[in-house]
Motif scaffolding. Structure first.
Motif, PDB file in Angstrom:
ATOM      1  N   UNK A  65      43.105 -16.777  25.636  1.00  0.00           N
ATOM      2  CA  UNK A  65      43.275 -15.473  24.990  1.00  0.00           C
ATOM      3  C   UNK A  65      43.213 -15.686  23.485  1.00  0.00           C
ATOM      4  N   UNK A  66      42.347 -14.937  22.816  1.00  0.00           N
ATOM      5  CA  UNK A  66      42.239 -14.998  21.359  1.00  0.00           C
ATOM      6  C   UNK A  66      42.439 -13.607  20.784  1.00  0.00           C
ATOM      7  N   UNK A  67      43.270 -13.504  19.776  1.00  0.00           N
ATOM      8  CA  UNK A  67      43.421 -12.220  19.099  1.00  0.00           C
ATOM      9  C   UNK A  67      43.215 -12.391  17.586  1.00  0.00           C
ATOM     10  N   UNK A  68      43.372 -13.626  17.103  1.00  0.00           N
ATOM     11  CA  UNK A  68      43.110 -13.932  15.691  1.00  0.00           C
ATOM     12  C   UNK A  68      41.852 -14.776  15.580  1.00  0.00           C
ATOM     13  N   UNK A  69      41.196 -14.704  14.432  1.00  0.00           N
ATOM     14  CA  UNK A  69      40.001 -15.507  14.217  1.00  0.00           C
ATOM     15  C   UNK A  69      40.334 -16.987  14.289  1.00  0.00           C
ATOM     16  N   UNK A  70      39.386 -17.737  14.792  1.00  0.00           N
ATOM     17  CA  UNK A  70      39.572 -19.178  14.799  1.00  0.00           C
ATOM     18  C   UNK A  70      39.418 -19.778  16.174  1.00  0.00           C
ATOM     19  N   UNK A  71      39.726 -21.047  16.225  1.00  0.00           N
ATOM     20  CA  UNK A  71      39.537 -21.840  17.438  1.00  0.00           C
ATOM     21  C   UNK A  71      40.876 -22.129  18.096  1.00  0.00           C
ATOM     22  N   UNK A  72      40.932 -21.888  19.404  1.00  0.00           N
ATOM     23  CA  UNK A  72      42.100 -22.242  20.205  1.00  0.00           C
ATOM     24  C   UNK A  72      41.678 -23.345  21.163  1.00  0.00           C
TER      25      UNK A  72
END
Lengths: 118, 109
Positions: free
Chosen positions: B48-55
């Motif tokens: 799940x991504x909600x902010x920019x960038x890499x998880x």
């Protein structure tokens, strides 16, 4: 945690009969449950969204009198396919969101029910 | 309208790296999910991504650029069991989950 069960996993029925599929959240309270249908090699298609104690909201093109949804408690929703026909043969999947501690609005999926109408 | 685009099918070699792209146009944005679905089974949550960038999570990573309406799922050290469909889904402003058609990933020895 966040386990959703579905029953039955497979069902074969004759054309014209009705079939009920149960979806249960086993270890959390499912405030919202979703019913999807998936045809072979296609993506999930949302059929309806149901909140506990209220009427389900059906997606455009889904017949509410044919696909009856009852979300009677915070752990159980049922989908009844009435007067089933061969074109209703599909993979039906439920999912739930609720007080599971995961990401907000993360949907936890049941294992699915394969319906075959002969 | 709202739509999610991802490639229909990709092929990669065992042990390699593959990137599955997803572009979206939705009415609002409240996060992007990636799910894995094996044939005949229900989807399982990957990220799940909600902010920019890499998880990053083990062999799987997910990237998000909200300004570009773009995400990718990166799978490293591919294993045969990674053969599956990968579904991109966006939570819109009404908190409805909009699903992509899925990318079928075929892993070859």
């Amino acid at each position: 945690g966040a386990v959703v069960s579905q029953h039955p996993s497979r069902v074969i029925c004759k054309s014209g009969t009705s079939v009920k599929i149960e979806c249960r959240s086993l270890d959390f309270q499912a405030t919202t449950m979703f019913w999807y249908r998936q045809f072979p090699k296609q993506s999930l298609m949302l059929m309806a969204t149901s909140n506990e104690g209220s009427k389900a909201t059906y997606e455009q093109g889904v017949e509410k009198d044919k696909f009856l949804i009852n979300h009677a408690s915070l752990t159980l929703s049922t989908l009844t396919v009435t007067s089933a026909h061969p074109e209703d043969s599909s993979f039906y999947i439920c999912s739930a969101t609720g007080t599971s501690g995961g990401f907000s609005y993360e949907q936890y999926f049941g294992p699915g029910t394969r319906l075959t109408v002969t | 309208g709202q739509n999610i685009d991802q490639p229909t099918e990709m092929t990669a070699t065992e042990g390699a790296i593959v990137q599955i792209n997803c572009t979206y146009q939705t009415s609002g944005f409240n996060g992007l999910f990636w799910y894995q679905q094996h044939a005949g089974e229900a989807p399982t949550f990957l990220s799940y991504n909600v902010l920019d960038g890499l998880e990053e999570k083990g062999r799987f990573s997910s990237f998000l650029s909200r300004s570009k309406g773009y995400s990718y799922l990166l799978l490293k050290e591919l294993q045969m069991k990674d053969s599956a469909s990968y579904l991109c889904a966006v939570l819109n402003s009404n908190y409805q989950l909009i699903w992509g058609a899925g990318t079928k990933l075929i892993i070859k020895p």
